[in-house]
Design a protein around this motif. Structure first.
Motif, PDB file in Angstrom:
ATOM      1  N   GLU A  18     -22.954  -9.153  68.485  1.00  0.00           N
ATOM      2  CA  GLU A  18     -22.014 -10.276  68.485  1.00  0.00           C
ATOM      3  C   GLU A  18     -22.013 -10.983  67.139  1.00  0.00           C
ATOM      4  O   GLU A  18     -20.958 -11.386  66.639  1.00  0.00           O
ATOM      5  N   MET A  19     -23.172 -11.154  66.527  1.00  0.00           N
ATOM      6  CA  MET A  19     -23.230 -11.758  65.195  1.00  0.00           C
ATOM      7  C   MET A  19     -22.509 -10.888  64.174  1.00  0.00           C
ATOM      8  O   MET A  19     -22.000 -11.395  63.173  1.00  0.00           O
ATOM      9  N   ALA A  20     -22.455  -9.584  64.418  1.00  0.00           N
ATOM     10  CA  ALA A  20     -21.758  -8.672  63.518  1.00  0.00           C
ATOM     11  C   ALA A  20     -20.279  -8.538  63.872  1.00  0.00           C
ATOM     12  O   ALA A  20     -19.620  -7.580  63.475  1.00  0.00           O
ATOM     13  N   SER A  21     -19.776  -9.512  64.651  1.00  0.00           N
ATOM     14  CA  SER A  21     -18.345  -9.655  64.949  1.00  0.00           C
ATOM     15  C   SER A  21     -17.820  -8.659  65.974  1.00  0.00           C
ATOM     16  O   SER A  21     -16.609  -8.422  66.047  1.00  0.00           O
ATOM     17  N   MET A  22     -18.676  -8.069  66.783  1.00  0.00           N
ATOM     18  CA  MET A  22     -18.215  -7.250  67.894  1.00  0.00           C
ATOM     19  C   MET A  22     -17.971  -8.135  69.106  1.00  0.00           C
ATOM     20  O   MET A  22     -18.633  -9.155  69.286  1.00  0.00           O
ATOM     21  N   THR A  23     -17.033  -7.724  69.954  1.00  0.00           N
ATOM     22  CA  THR A  23     -16.703  -8.515  71.134  1.00  0.00           C
ATOM     23  C   THR A  23     -16.475  -7.600  72.343  1.00  0.00           C
ATOM     24  O   THR A  23     -16.217  -6.406  72.201  1.00  0.00           O
ATOM     25  N   GLY A  24     -16.568  -8.185  73.532  1.00  0.00           N
ATOM     26  CA  GLY A  24     -16.174  -7.517  74.776  1.00  0.00           C
ATOM     27  C   GLY A  24     -16.894  -6.214  75.025  1.00  0.00           C
ATOM     28  O   GLY A  24     -18.092  -6.056  74.772  1.00  0.00           O
ATOM     29  N   ASN A  25     -16.137  -5.237  75.533  1.00  0.00           N
ATOM     30  CA  ASN A  25     -16.715  -3.954  75.897  1.00  0.00           C
ATOM     31  C   ASN A  25     -17.238  -3.171  74.701  1.00  0.00           C
ATOM     32  O   ASN A  25     -18.113  -2.321  74.832  1.00  0.00           O
ATOM     33  N   THR A  26     -16.694  -3.465  73.516  1.00  0.00           N
ATOM     34  CA  THR A  26     -17.184  -2.801  72.305  1.00  0.00           C
ATOM     35  C   THR A  26     -18.653  -3.108  72.087  1.00  0.00           C
ATOM     36  O   THR A  26     -19.446  -2.238  71.725  1.00  0.00           O
ATOM     37  N   THR A  27     -19.042  -4.358  72.326  1.00  0.00           N
ATOM     38  CA  THR A  27     -20.443  -4.751  72.199  1.00  0.00           C
ATOM     39  C   THR A  27     -21.308  -3.989  73.179  1.00  0.00           C
ATOM     40  O   THR A  27     -22.391  -3.493  72.842  1.00  0.00           O
ATOM     41  N   LEU A  28     -20.844  -3.874  74.415  1.00  0.00           N
ATOM     42  CA  LEU A  28     -21.626  -3.185  75.443  1.00  0.00           C
ATOM     43  C   LEU A  28     -21.800  -1.710  75.120  1.00  0.00           C
ATOM     44  O   LEU A  28     -22.893  -1.151  75.251  1.00  0.00           O
ATOM     45  N   TRP A  29     -20.709  -1.058  74.670  1.00  0.00           N
ATOM     46  CA  TRP A  29     -20.815   0.360  74.350  1.00  0.00           C
ATOM     47  C   TRP A  29     -21.677   0.580  73.109  1.00  0.00           C
ATOM     48  O   TRP A  29     -22.444   1.548  73.045  1.00  0.00           O
ATOM     49  N   SER A  30     -21.575  -0.297  72.131  1.00  0.00           N
ATOM     50  CA  SER A  30     -22.411  -0.169  70.933  1.00  0.00           C
ATOM     51  C   SER A  30     -23.885  -0.328  71.287  1.00  0.00           C
ATOM     52  O   SER A  30     -24.752   0.342  70.710  1.00  0.00           O
ATOM     53  N   SER A  31     -24.172  -1.200  72.238  1.00  0.00           N
ATOM     54  CA  SER A  31     -25.548  -1.367  72.708  1.00  0.00           C
ATOM     55  C   SER A  31     -26.025  -0.109  73.409  1.00  0.00           C
ATOM     56  O   SER A  31     -27.174   0.324  73.244  1.00  0.00           O
ATOM     57  N   ALA A  32     -25.154   0.498  74.215  1.00  0.00           N
ATOM     58  CA  ALA A  32     -25.518   1.728  74.917  1.00  0.00           C
ATOM     59  C   ALA A  32     -25.842   2.842  73.926  1.00  0.00           C
ATOM     60  O   ALA A  32     -26.762   3.647  74.158  1.00  0.00           O
ATOM     61  N   ILE A  33     -25.115   2.893  72.809  1.00  0.00           N
ATOM     62  CA  ILE A  33     -25.395   3.897  71.777  1.00  0.00           C
ATOM     63  C   ILE A  33     -26.808   3.696  71.223  1.00  0.00           C
ATOM     64  O   ILE A  33     -27.557   4.656  71.003  1.00  0.00           O
ATOM     65  N   GLN A  34     -27.187   2.439  71.030  1.00  0.00           N
ATOM     66  CA  GLN A  34     -28.527   2.158  70.514  1.00  0.00           C
ATOM     67  C   GLN A  34     -29.599   2.642  71.487  1.00  0.00           C
ATOM     68  O   GLN A  34     -30.603   3.240  71.087  1.00  0.00           O
ATOM     69  N   TYR A  35     -29.403   2.400  72.763  1.00  0.00           N
ATOM     70  CA  TYR A  35     -30.367   2.860  73.761  1.00  0.00           C
ATOM     71  C   TYR A  35     -30.407   4.389  73.810  1.00  0.00           C
ATOM     72  O   TYR A  35     -31.473   4.986  74.029  1.00  0.00           O
ATOM     73  N   ALA A  36     -29.262   5.038  73.614  1.00  0.00           N
ATOM     74  CA  ALA A  36     -29.226   6.503  73.603  1.00  0.00           C
ATOM     75  C   ALA A  36     -30.003   7.048  72.400  1.00  0.00           C
ATOM     76  O   ALA A  36     -30.720   8.058  72.517  1.00  0.00           O
ATOM     77  N   ILE A  37     -29.868   6.403  71.244  1.00  0.00           N
ATOM     78  CA  ILE A  37     -30.631   6.804  70.060  1.00  0.00           C
ATOM     79  C   ILE A  37     -32.124   6.697  70.343  1.00  0.00           C
ATOM     80  O   ILE A  37     -32.916   7.585  69.990  1.00  0.00           O
ATOM     81  N   PHE A  38     -32.522   5.614  70.969  1.00  0.00           N
ATOM     82  CA  PHE A  38     -33.920   5.395  71.338  1.00  0.00           C
ATOM     83  C   PHE A  38     -34.430   6.543  72.197  1.00  0.00           C
ATOM     84  O   PHE A  38     -35.515   7.100  71.975  1.00  0.00           O
ATOM     85  N   LEU A  39     -33.635   6.926  73.171  1.00  0.00           N
ATOM     86  CA  LEU A  39     -34.004   7.996  74.098  1.00  0.00           C
ATOM     87  C   LEU A  39     -34.115   9.337  73.389  1.00  0.00           C
ATOM     88  O   LEU A  39     -35.095  10.084  73.576  1.00  0.00           O
ATOM     89  N   VAL A  40     -33.144   9.652  72.560  1.00  0.00           N
ATOM     90  CA  VAL A  40     -33.098  10.961  71.891  1.00  0.00           C
ATOM     91  C   VAL A  40     -34.250  11.108  70.904  1.00  0.00           C
ATOM     92  O   VAL A  40     -34.899  12.170  70.839  1.00  0.00           O
ATOM     93  N   THR A  41     -34.546  10.074  70.139  1.00  0.00           N
ATOM     94  CA  THR A  41     -35.595  10.192  69.122  1.00  0.00           C
ATOM     95  C   THR A  41     -36.971  10.375  69.752  1.00  0.00           C
ATOM     96  O   THR A  41     -37.769  11.201  69.291  1.00  0.00           O
ATOM     97  N   THR A  42     -37.264   9.634  70.806  1.00  0.00           N
ATOM     98  CA  THR A  42     -38.558   9.819  71.468  1.00  0.00           C
ATOM     99  C   THR A  42     -38.642  11.196  72.115  1.00  0.00           C
ATOM    100  O   THR A  42     -39.678  11.879  72.027  1.00  0.00           O
ATOM    101  N   GLY A  43     -37.562  11.626  72.759  1.00  0.00           N
ATOM    102  CA  GLY A  43     -37.548  12.966  73.347  1.00  0.00           C
ATOM    103  C   GLY A  43     -37.735  14.046  72.309  1.00  0.00           C
ATOM    104  O   GLY A  43     -38.425  15.051  72.547  1.00  0.00           O
ATOM    105  N   PHE A  44     -37.144  13.856  71.133  1.00  0.00           N
ATOM    106  CA  PHE A  44     -37.309  14.815  70.037  1.00  0.00           C
ATOM    107  C   PHE A  44     -38.761  14.893  69.575  1.00  0.00           C
ATOM    108  O   PHE A  44     -39.275  15.982  69.254  1.00  0.00           O
TER     109      PHE A  44
END
Length: 510
Positions: A285-311
């Motif tokens: 939100e501080m980086a000027s994202m709003t609405g569902n874009t913020t939620l999906w961008s957050s989901a991408i971050q969690y997916a990165i977290f998952l993939v890197t540990t699995g790797f």
């Protein structure tokens, strides 16, 4: 009754205990920017929201303190079963929350369960797993946390966009009971820890469990025999000494291990993972994202977290604990200072961000995208290094006598700092904005020095052999010079067994 014996299957089901933690993390992080939640609970300010978020950590701290005692008395398996039932109760309380107090109570109850599962799942798996794959087996605990974070976040996202009214967050929080129920049922088919069985002098059961885990039920396999002898010696030492209190963890021969176990959990929190996990929506939100874009961008971050540990899991027992911890702290330090400099030079203070008065700093345009990019990079580094290694290392450093209480105390350290940071980060973004990242960068600098000078290497050694590593008078950065006695003894017995098979007899003295 059928018993699961495959170590990876045990890890897959056992680490649902870690998934419970992940479920609770994102069950809150997804809602802090959603009107349905904020309107119903009276638009909590940064201090109150910090308290709501941190309440789960407070319960987890208490649960971790009690976990060692519970696990030593009832066994690792029954301790986890009780925690599963408590988790289900916590999910029900949260689902029915009528006000902030009611919600906090539910999160505290859930936290009690997470305190037990987060510490004793590591103990249980470390006591079951062969030394050469212990890191990846225990590391699955962290991977399960990340699966829980992502799955619950996606469930929350679906509720935000597809369900109207308070039913949205009630469904989300009620669904948390499902993994708790699965874990409870699965534990009926789990073997008890062989080391706990041995500590209760249930020798035949301990030997049988070692055999089915390490050698498909062959009691005479050299690996089983050497492991059983090490466990016998560890139990003999336990029986010759007094009962363990938490104060005993700071005794002359144990305090270094306790400091390693507690500090690795403390540093995992002070690395800054909470910024990325609990308040990722605020960052975007501080980086000027709003609405569902913020939620999906957050989901991408969690997916990165998952993939890197699995790797990292397949390689985690080859690289070494020290190397990954040092690499992670240095890399995260650099990322924190970069984010702070970009926010300071390109951002500006504002009364609120998109109506959210908890945020008073804004970064627009390319600078905002840079902050988001480095947030992703930080999450990847964290997933590759400190996220799994801190749990693995804390589960390895304690001898049998102290293990349950020691890992419980280490997990309690994680949770008390988790509580402090979960509460601190929201007001910090409000009051000191970009300087928040400077604080975490300094923490990373200090932890790098601490790890280098005080953490011995434990990778590839049996739990009993790690005792020798800590007792040896050798610098932590030179512990790789200590020989692998377990591996050497196993190979010696295999060679002897082969000679006997070929010649029918041997004159070698055993």
């Amino acid at each position: 009754m059928y018993t699961i014996t495959n170590i990876y299957m045990l890890a897959a089901f056992g680490t649902i205990g870690g998934a419970l933690f992940g479920f609770d993390v994102s069950s809150m992080s997804a809602w802090i920017g959603v009107d349905t939640y904020t309107d119903y609970f009276g638009s909590p300010d940064s201090n109150l929201q910090g308290g709501i978020t941190a309440s789960m950590s407070a319960g987890s701290f208490a649960g971790s303190i009690a976990a060692g005692w519970l696990s030593d008395i009832l066994g690792r398996r029954y301790a986890l079963m009780i925690a599963s039932l408590v988790w289900i109760m916590g999910a029900m309380v949260q689902c029915s929350a009528q006000n902030v107090t009611h919600l906090v109570a539910g999160r505290v109850v859930s936290g009690l369960a997470v305190g037990v599962t987060s510490s004793q799942t590591c103990v249980y798996l470390s006591e079951l797993a062969p030394a050469h794959i212990r890191g990846r087996v225990v590391g699955i605990q962290q991977w399960a946390i990340e699966w829980g974070i992502l799955i619950m976040y996606l469930i929350a996202y679906g509720c935000v966009v597809g369900v109207h009214g308070t039913a949205a967050f009630r469904i989300c929080w009620g669904v948390q009971a499902v993994p708790g129920l699965i874990l409870f049922i699965a534990l009926f088919f789990f073997p008890e820890s062989p080391r706990w069985l041995a500590s209760q002098e249930r020798w035949e059961e301990a030997l049988d469990t070692l055999a089915i885990i390490h050698a498909n039920g062959d009691r005479h396999d050299p690996v089983v025999q050497v492991a059983f002898e090490e466990v016998q010696e560890a139990v003999r030492v336990v029986h010759e000494s007094q009962d363990v209190s938490f104060l005993a963890l700071f005794g002359p021969r144990v305090w270094k291990r306790t400091m390693c176990g507690m500090s690795v959990q403390m540093w995992q929190q002070l690395l800054g993972g909470n910024v990325a996990m609990y308040y990722v929506v605020y960052i975007f939100e501080m980086a000027s994202m709003t609405g569902n874009t913020t939620l999906w961008s957050s989901a991408i971050q969690y997916a990165i977290f998952l993939v890197t540990t699995g790797f990292m899991l397949p390689f985690i027992d080859r690289i070494g604990r020290r190397n990954l911890l040092l690499l992670g702290s240095v890399a995260c330090m650099i990322v924190h200072f970069i984010i702070a400099s970009v926010m300071a030079s390109k951002g500006n203070p504002v009364p609120n961000v998109n109506g959210n008065a908890n945020l008073t700093w804004e970064i627009k345009g390319n600078a905002g995208m840079t902050v988001i990019a480095f947030s992703y990079i930080f999450t990847g580094i964290y997933g590759l290094t400190w996220a799994p290694i801190a749990w693995i290392y804390a589960a390895e450093v304690f001898p049998l006598k102290y293990r349950a209480k020691g890992v419980g105390l280490s997990a309690a350290t994680n949770w008390i700092f988790n509580f402090a940071l979960a509460y601190f980060v929201a007001p910090a973004f409000h009051n000191i904005q970009w300087k928040t990242y400077i604080i975490f960068g300094v923490f990373c600098t200090v932890m790098t020095c601490h790890v280098f000078f005080t953490y011995p290497e434990t990778v590839g050694r049996s739990l009993e052999e790690i005792d020798l590593v800590f007792e040896a008078d050798i610098k932590p950065w030179r512990t790789n010079e200590i020989g692998d006695n377990f591996g050497q003894e196993t190979e010696r017995r295999r060679d002897l067994s082969a000679k006997m098979d070929i010649g029918g007899t041997t004159h070698e003295v055993v």
